[in-house]
Every structure is written in structure tokens, then in C-alpha cells.
Write a protein that holds these residues in place. Structure first.
Motif, PDB file in Angstrom:
ATOM      1  N   ALA A   1       0.827  -1.207   0.000  1.00  0.00           N
ATOM      2  CA  ALA A   1       0.000   0.000   0.000  1.00  0.00           C
ATOM      3  C   ALA A   1       0.861   1.256   0.000  1.00  0.00           C
ATOM      4  O   ALA A   1       0.584   2.211  -0.737  1.00  0.00           O
ATOM      5  CB  ALA A   1      -0.924  -0.006   1.222  1.00  0.00           C
ATOM      6  N   VAL A   2       1.913   1.255   0.798  1.00  0.00           N
ATOM      7  CA  VAL A   2       2.816   2.409   0.842  1.00  0.00           C
ATOM      8  C   VAL A   2       3.513   2.586  -0.506  1.00  0.00           C
ATOM      9  O   VAL A   2       3.661   3.711  -1.011  1.00  0.00           O
ATOM     10  CB  VAL A   2       3.836   2.257   1.980  1.00  0.00           C
ATOM     11  CG1 VAL A   2       4.858   3.386   1.933  1.00  0.00           C
ATOM     12  CG2 VAL A   2       3.132   2.239   3.330  1.00  0.00           C
ATOM     13  N   ALA A   3       3.958   1.469  -1.106  1.00  0.00           N
ATOM     14  CA  ALA A   3       4.610   1.551  -2.413  1.00  0.00           C
ATOM     15  C   ALA A   3       3.651   2.115  -3.464  1.00  0.00           C
ATOM     16  O   ALA A   3       4.042   2.953  -4.297  1.00  0.00           O
ATOM     17  CB  ALA A   3       5.112   0.170  -2.824  1.00  0.00           C
ATOM     18  N   MET A   4       2.395   1.685  -3.443  1.00  0.00           N
ATOM     19  CA  MET A   4       1.414   2.203  -4.398  1.00  0.00           C
ATOM     20  C   MET A   4       1.132   3.679  -4.141  1.00  0.00           C
ATOM     21  O   MET A   4       0.915   4.452  -5.084  1.00  0.00           O
ATOM     22  CB  MET A   4       0.130   1.386  -4.310  1.00  0.00           C
ATOM     23  CG  MET A   4       0.278  -0.057  -4.752  1.00  0.00           C
ATOM     24  SD  MET A   4       0.765  -0.219  -6.479  1.00  0.00           S
ATOM     25  CE  MET A   4      -0.736   0.293  -7.298  1.00  0.00           C
ATOM     26  N   THR A   5       1.123   4.074  -2.876  1.00  0.00           N
ATOM     27  CA  THR A   5       0.915   5.484  -2.563  1.00  0.00           C
ATOM     28  C   THR A   5       2.043   6.335  -3.115  1.00  0.00           C
ATOM     29  O   THR A   5       1.815   7.410  -3.691  1.00  0.00           O
ATOM     30  CB  THR A   5       0.809   5.684  -1.034  1.00  0.00           C
ATOM     31  OG1 THR A   5      -0.214   4.840  -0.507  1.00  0.00           O
ATOM     32  CG2 THR A   5       0.481   7.130  -0.709  1.00  0.00           C
ATOM     33  N   LEU A   6       3.268   5.862  -2.946  1.00  0.00           N
ATOM     34  CA  LEU A   6       4.419   6.592  -3.475  1.00  0.00           C
ATOM     35  C   LEU A   6       4.360   6.665  -4.996  1.00  0.00           C
ATOM     36  O   LEU A   6       4.613   7.733  -5.587  1.00  0.00           O
ATOM     37  CB  LEU A   6       5.711   5.911  -3.026  1.00  0.00           C
ATOM     38  CG  LEU A   6       7.019   6.570  -3.460  1.00  0.00           C
ATOM     39  CD1 LEU A   6       7.102   8.003  -2.940  1.00  0.00           C
ATOM     40  CD2 LEU A   6       8.212   5.763  -2.977  1.00  0.00           C
ATOM     41  N   LEU A   7       4.011   5.564  -5.645  1.00  0.00           N
ATOM     42  CA  LEU A   7       3.879   5.572  -7.104  1.00  0.00           C
ATOM     43  C   LEU A   7       2.779   6.535  -7.538  1.00  0.00           C
ATOM     44  O   LEU A   7       2.952   7.306  -8.487  1.00  0.00           O
ATOM     45  CB  LEU A   7       3.571   4.156  -7.599  1.00  0.00           C
ATOM     46  CG  LEU A   7       3.273   4.013  -9.098  1.00  0.00           C
ATOM     47  CD1 LEU A   7       4.471   4.444  -9.925  1.00  0.00           C
ATOM     48  CD2 LEU A   7       2.863   2.573  -9.421  1.00  0.00           C
ATOM     49  N   GLY A   8       1.644   6.506  -6.842  1.00  0.00           N
ATOM     50  CA  GLY A   8       0.558   7.416  -7.182  1.00  0.00           C
ATOM     51  C   GLY A   8       0.954   8.869  -7.032  1.00  0.00           C
ATOM     52  O   GLY A   8       0.584   9.714  -7.858  1.00  0.00           O
TER      53      GLY A   8
END
Length: 334
Positions: free
Chosen positions: A83-90
Motif C-alpha cells: 500500500a505504501v509503495a502504491m501510494t508513493l507511485l501514485g
């Protein structure tokens, strides 16, 4: 300067992509949240068995040449990491959408409500990532597990809703700034307002969850499914307070810079325009929150309600004043 339609199209595509990525991040946060209590119970039982000597034979007599298998991370923690990785990508894609919009129009990318709402959401997400990064460093130093990731899904929910509204109802085609906004003060004043609004959204969500957690701690039989999985009330209260106390001077500067711009544009520093009035009301509410947070009789739940009131005023100021009320600040671009 003519608008570069190709860059504008790429900006819109990046914007839509960031919304999809944020939705995936939100679902992963909630998936971790739903499994968090199960993982916590499992770790507690394992610690109890070790403390009772359940694995004493295996630990007291190590096997020569045996290499222990690496400990497998619980599913909840793996979901949280994704979830954190996806947030950073977003956030990266989201920033790219604003950058491309600025390059397409040759101006700062917050000249209408669509762009303004997008920038506020990016500020809220960046504030969340900064808090996570700081907490991760603290956790490594103190050897304590992460506690605040439970906020993630509840923060991403209003971000996704606001981005959806900005990209549909409030969407505006890429265009040059209207004459009234062609000033260097739009970089200073509006940027400060965007950063402040985004952090205030984060602080308001933390205060809302603080109330839920306090209700669970006072009566564990109620709201057990939600309250038991949230970070502790002390952690939520601390995050909300620190975010507000750090960003409050920036909000103060935004109001002062707006007054200076108003004097240059309209010949007066303050005219009680609806936007000016609502911004001042929000300033008073947040000042009251900081004062209440430092007053013994108002700490805790009462102070949290004041912070939530401040968030409500900010939302009212963002939508109702900009869209419905006619004033000198009516630059929604709708």
C-alpha cells in the motif's frame, strides 16, 4: 502563450492513472487494516508461548550447521508495504500530471478549481508519506512495529473522492490564466494555501479517527471491529496536533500574502469578501484548537472536535464559497 494540447492530454492521462493507483493503495490499506487485529493476536500468542518456554528445547540446543529459515512477514505487513509503495507511485504520477499541466499552459498548475483540488490532494498525500517515513525511521531506531499505517485507507478515501470530483464535476480544459490571476502572488499565496489545506485534511482525518479510538478505549464492547485496529489514541492525537502546529504558520502566511495581493489588485488589504471571511474563520478555529490542545481542561476529545470543525470550515471554503457564493475570489473555472 498557446496551450500545448499534447502535454495537456498526457496530463489528463497521468491524472486518471494516479486516481486508479490511489484506489489500489486505498484497498491495500483497508486489506491490511482488516487483517491487522488477527496478525496482532497471532504475534501475542507466539510471544506468550516463547515466554512460557514452549520452544525451550529448540532454542537451548542449536543444531550444528543448521541455518534458520528467514522469518516470514505476516500478510498484514506485506499488504501494508504494498500500500505504501502504491501510494508513493501514485504521488509520483500525480505530480507528473500537475507538472505536465503547468508545462502545457506555461503557468503554475493551480489556476482553477480542478487544478487547485488536485494540488491539495497531492499535498495531503505527501504529508502522509512524510509522516510514514519519519515513523519508519523511529521504528527502526526503537525496534518497535509500525502503528500509524492504519490511517492510510481513511486518508486515501477523501483524497480519492476529491480527485474524482475534481476530475469530473470541477474539470476545466487547460487554458492560460485569466487576467485577474496573472500575478507572481499566485505562486506565493496560492501555494501556501494549497500546502496548508492538504496538511489540514490529514490532521482532520487523524482527529476523526482519534474520536473513534477513544470511544473504543472507553467502551471496548462497542466499535470493536474498527476501534481495536486503529493506532492508539495517543498516537493519533499526537499526529493531528503536530501536523496542525507545523502548518498553522503557513496558513497564517497564506492569509497575509492574500491580503497583500488584494491591496495590489483591488486597492485594499481586507474587504470581508466571502473567501477572506471564511479563511479568517478557519484561522480562528485552528488557533482555538492549538490553544485548547495546550489547555488542561480541553485536551483530548474537546480539542479534537475543534480540529474537525476547522476541517469542515476548510471544506466549506473550498467548495461552497468558490462555487456557489459570488465574490471577488470566484475563479472556479466552471
Amino acid at each position: 502563450m498557446p496551450v500545448n494540447q499534447t502535454l495537456s492530454t498526457y496530463s489528463d492521462m497521468a491524472y486518471a492513472t494516479s486516481v486508479v493507483v490511489y484506489i489500489l493503495a486505498m484497498l491495500l490499506y483497508f486489506a491490511e487494516f482488516s487483517r491487522g487485529r488477527v496478525a496482532t493476536v497471532a504475534r501475542s500468542r507466539e510471544a506468550a508461548l516463547v515466554g512460557a518456554g514452549g520452544d525451550s528445547d529448540a532454542t537451548s540446543t542449536p543444531v550444528v550447521g543448521h541455518v534458520p529459515a528467514p522469518e516470514k512477514r505476516p500478510m498484514a505487513e506485506r499488504l501494508g508495504g504494498m500500500a505504501v509503495a502504491m501510494t508513493l507511485l501514485g504521488a509520483v504520477v500525480h505530480f507528473a500530471s500537475l507538472l505536465l499541466r503547468g508545462l502545457a499552459t506555461g503557468r503554475v498548475p493551480w489556476g482553477n478549481m480542478y487544478e487547485f483540488g488536485s494540488a491539495i490532494c497531492l499535498a495531503a498525500v505527501v504529508a502522509w508519506l512524510v509522516v510514514l517515513f519519519r515513523q519508519t525511521r523511529t521504528a527502526r531506531r526503537d525496534a518497535t512495529p509500525s502503528q500509524l499505517r492504519g490511517l492510510g485507507g481513511f486518508l486515501m478515501l477523501p483524497v480519492v473522492v476529491l480527485l474524482f470530483l475534481s476530475g469530473t464535476v470541477l474539470y476545466a480544459q487547460a487554458a492560460p490564466l485569466i487576467p485577474a490571476l496573472q500575478s507572481y502572488w499566485i505562486v506565493i499565496h496560492v501555494a501556501a494555501a494549497i500546502i496548508s489545506s492538504g496538511v489540514f485534511v490529514f490532521a482532520g482525518v487523524a482527529s476523526l479517527l482519534y474520536l473513534v479510538r477513544c470511544r473504543y478505549e472507553n467502551n471496548p464492547l462497542k466499535m470493536v471491529k474498527v476501534g481495536s485496529r486503529l493506532p492508539t489514541s495517543q498516537a493519533l492525537d499526537r499526529v493531528a496536533y503536530r501536523a496542525t502546529v507545523i502548518i498553522f504558520p503557513v496558513w497564517t502566511f497564506a492569509i497575509v500574502a492574500g491580503a497583500i495581493w488584494a491591496e495590489a489588485a483591488w486597492g485594499r488589504f481586507w474587504g470581508w469578501d466571502p473567501k477572506e471571511t471564511c479563511s479568517f474563520v478557519a484561522w480562528v478555529v485552528y488557533a482555538a484548537y492549538l490553544h485548547a490542545r495546550a489547555t488542561a481542561g480541553w485536551r483530548g476529545v474537546r480539542a479534537a472536535w475543534i480540529n474537525i470543525l476547522g476541517l469542515a470550515v476548510m471544506i466549506f471554503n473550498l467548495f461552497f464559497v468558490n462555487i456557489v457564493v459570488a465574490g471577488l475570489h470566484s475563479y472556479a473555472g466552471l
